[in-house]
Enzyme design. Structure first.
Site, PDB file in Angstrom:
ATOM      1  N   ASP A   1       0.839  -1.204   0.000  1.00  0.00           N
ATOM      2  CA  ASP A   1       0.000   0.000   0.000  1.00  0.00           C
ATOM      3  C   ASP A   1       0.877   1.258   0.000  1.00  0.00           C
ATOM      4  OD1 ASP A   1       0.887  -0.084   2.614  1.00  0.00           O
ATOM      5  OD2 ASP A   1      -1.085   0.208   3.532  1.00  0.00           O
ATOM      6  N   SER A   2       2.203   1.078  -0.001  1.00  0.00           N
ATOM      7  CA  SER A   2       3.127   2.193  -0.276  1.00  0.00           C
ATOM      8  C   SER A   2       2.802   2.788  -1.638  1.00  0.00           C
ATOM      9  CB  SER A   2       4.580   1.707  -0.234  1.00  0.00           C
ATOM     10  OG  SER A   2       4.731   0.528  -0.992  1.00  0.00           O
TER      11      SER A   2
ATOM     12  N   ASP B   1      -1.154  -6.312  -0.277  1.00  0.00           N
ATOM     13  CA  ASP B   1      -1.153  -5.628   1.022  1.00  0.00           C
ATOM     14  C   ASP B   1      -2.568  -5.127   1.332  1.00  0.00           C
ATOM     15  OD1 ASP B   1       0.120  -4.676   3.226  1.00  0.00           O
ATOM     16  OD2 ASP B   1       1.187  -3.044   2.216  1.00  0.00           O
TER      17      ASP B   1
ATOM     18  N   LYS C   1      -0.949  -9.499   3.053  1.00  0.00           N
ATOM     19  CA  LYS C   1      -0.190  -9.000   4.207  1.00  0.00           C
ATOM     20  C   LYS C   1      -1.079  -8.029   4.970  1.00  0.00           C
ATOM     21  CE  LYS C   1       3.156  -5.685   3.948  1.00  0.00           C
ATOM     22  NZ  LYS C   1       2.605  -4.666   4.870  1.00  0.00           N
TER      23      LYS C   1
ATOM     24  N   GLU D   1      -1.101  -5.444   8.762  1.00  0.00           N
ATOM     25  CA  GLU D   1      -0.270  -4.861   9.814  1.00  0.00           C
ATOM     26  C   GLU D   1      -0.856  -5.133  11.201  1.00  0.00           C
ATOM     27  OE1 GLU D   1       0.208  -0.666   9.034  1.00  0.00           O
ATOM     28  OE2 GLU D   1       1.022  -1.014   7.015  1.00  0.00           O
TER      29      GLU D   1
ATOM     30  N   GLU E   1       9.624  -3.901  10.330  1.00  0.00           N
ATOM     31  CA  GLU E   1       9.991  -2.606   9.742  1.00  0.00           C
ATOM     32  C   GLU E   1      10.514  -1.643  10.808  1.00  0.00           C
ATOM     33  OE1 GLU E   1       7.099  -0.890   7.089  1.00  0.00           O
ATOM     34  OE2 GLU E   1       8.195   1.011   6.977  1.00  0.00           O
TER      35      GLU E   1
HETATM   36  O1  KIV Z   1       3.535  -1.087   1.612  1.00  0.00           O
HETATM   37  C1  KIV Z   1       4.712  -1.492   1.569  1.00  0.00           C
HETATM   38  O2  KIV Z   1       5.454  -1.282   0.613  1.00  0.00           O
HETATM   39  C2  KIV Z   1       5.208  -2.241   2.723  1.00  0.00           C
HETATM   40  C3  KIV Z   1       6.663  -2.543   2.774  1.00  0.00           C
HETATM   41  C4  KIV Z   1       7.366  -1.338   3.261  1.00  0.00           C
HETATM   42  C5  KIV Z   1       6.970  -3.727   3.599  1.00  0.00           C
HETATM   43  O3  KIV Z   1       4.451  -2.568   3.587  1.00  0.00           O
END
Ligand code: KIV
Length: 297
Positions: free
Chosen positions: A58-59, A97, A127, A129, A196
């Protein structure tokens, strides 16, 4: 004669990477490689280069969509980019994510949204958090046969709770809590955990205490694998670069240079040149001219 791309040949020879492959790599002490991708060409290049896992992070919100943080990213945006990545990468393990608010409201919503990543996004795993507060959701998702990667330490969706993008696990109490969370995520069925922005000694300790692989970002060399945001590695995102990033290219300035060269070429009429133009058969051209000639008697 067509030339064969050696990277493509190598990629085609590789077997599909699974969660089991990552587990085996940890057991054999082989470092796991992971990078982010949000589009088809990047996913294809990563796959051809031989990456183990691709995270559609989600970056995306920050490095592609230009938001200040990851909070505005939606499920629809994540699925749109996941599909593009899935079209480009056939070998790497693909991880979607889960965006902010897609798994926090209820376990039922978490399960439904996780399922969408596999059903409509072409992903192999998801993934999410968080630690102990996510155990219920993780159990439900893994119980449905969907592999889950955890994410501890600096979890960017909690940026406001942390008071900024700050390193985590720096006191003995915070480090103990993080270790406990890692053990709980392992027990809940996660196949791997991203760590992280945590001290290297803590990341190494966690990696030794759990049997599933840890993937570090700003967490030192003691993790079982490493991940970076691809736009940071390529120097494509010029707003800021975290201290833990190693830059392998400067694509933002290279792009700017290429665009400036193009603008100059067009303005000075150096582009398009003869070799960029399409030819027309002389006979057809003459026929056209004759056809459109004004009729004179
Ligand atoms: O969203 C993302 O790119 C991430 C990585 C920094 C692990 O969660």
């Amino acid at each position: 004669m067509s030339t064969i791309d050696p990277l493509l040949t190598k990629a085609l020879a590789r077997k599909k990477v699974t969660t089991l492959t990552l587990r085996q790599k940890k057991e054999h002490g082989e470092p796991i490689t992971m990078l982010t991708a949000y589009d088809y060409p990047t996913a294809m290049a990563l796959d051809k280069a031989g990456i183990d896992a691709i995270l559609v992070g989600d970056s995306l919100g920050m490095v592609v969509l230009g938001y200040d943080n990851t909070l505005p990213v939606t499920m629809e945006e994540m699925l749109h980019h996941s599909r593009a990545v899935a079209r480009g990468a056939k070998t790497a393990l693909l991880i979607g994510d889960m965006p902010f608010m897609s798994y926090q409201v209820s376990i039922e919503e978490a399960l439904r949204n996780a399922g969408r990543f596999l059903q409509c996004g072409g992903m192999d795993a998801v993934k999410l958090e968080g630690g102990r507060e996510r155990v219920g959701a993780i159990c439900a998702i893994t119980g449905a046969g969907i592999p889950v990667m955890g994410h501890l330490g600096l979890t960017p969706q909690s940026v406001h709770q942390f008071g900024g993008f700050r390193a985590q696990g720096k006191t003995a109490a915070a480090a103990k809590r993080l270790l406990e969370d890692a053990l709980l995520l392992e027990e809940a069925g996660c196949f791997s955990i991203v760590l992280e922005s945590v001290p290297g000694c803590l990341a190494e300790l966690v990696s030794k205490k759990i049997s599933i692989p840890t993937i570090g970002i700003g967490a030192g060399a003691g993790c079982d694998g490493q991940v970076l945001v691809t736009h940071d590695l390529l120097g494509l995102f010029d707003r800021f670069t975290p201290k833990f990033v190693k830059r392998y290219a400067s694509f933002h300035s290279e792009m700017q240079r290429a665009f400036a060269d193009y603008i100059e070429d067009v303005e000075t009429k150096r582009f398009p040149a003869q070799e960029h133009a399409l030819e027309m058969d002389e006979k057809e051209w003459k026929a056209l001219l004759k056809e459109i000639q004004p009729v004179t008697d």
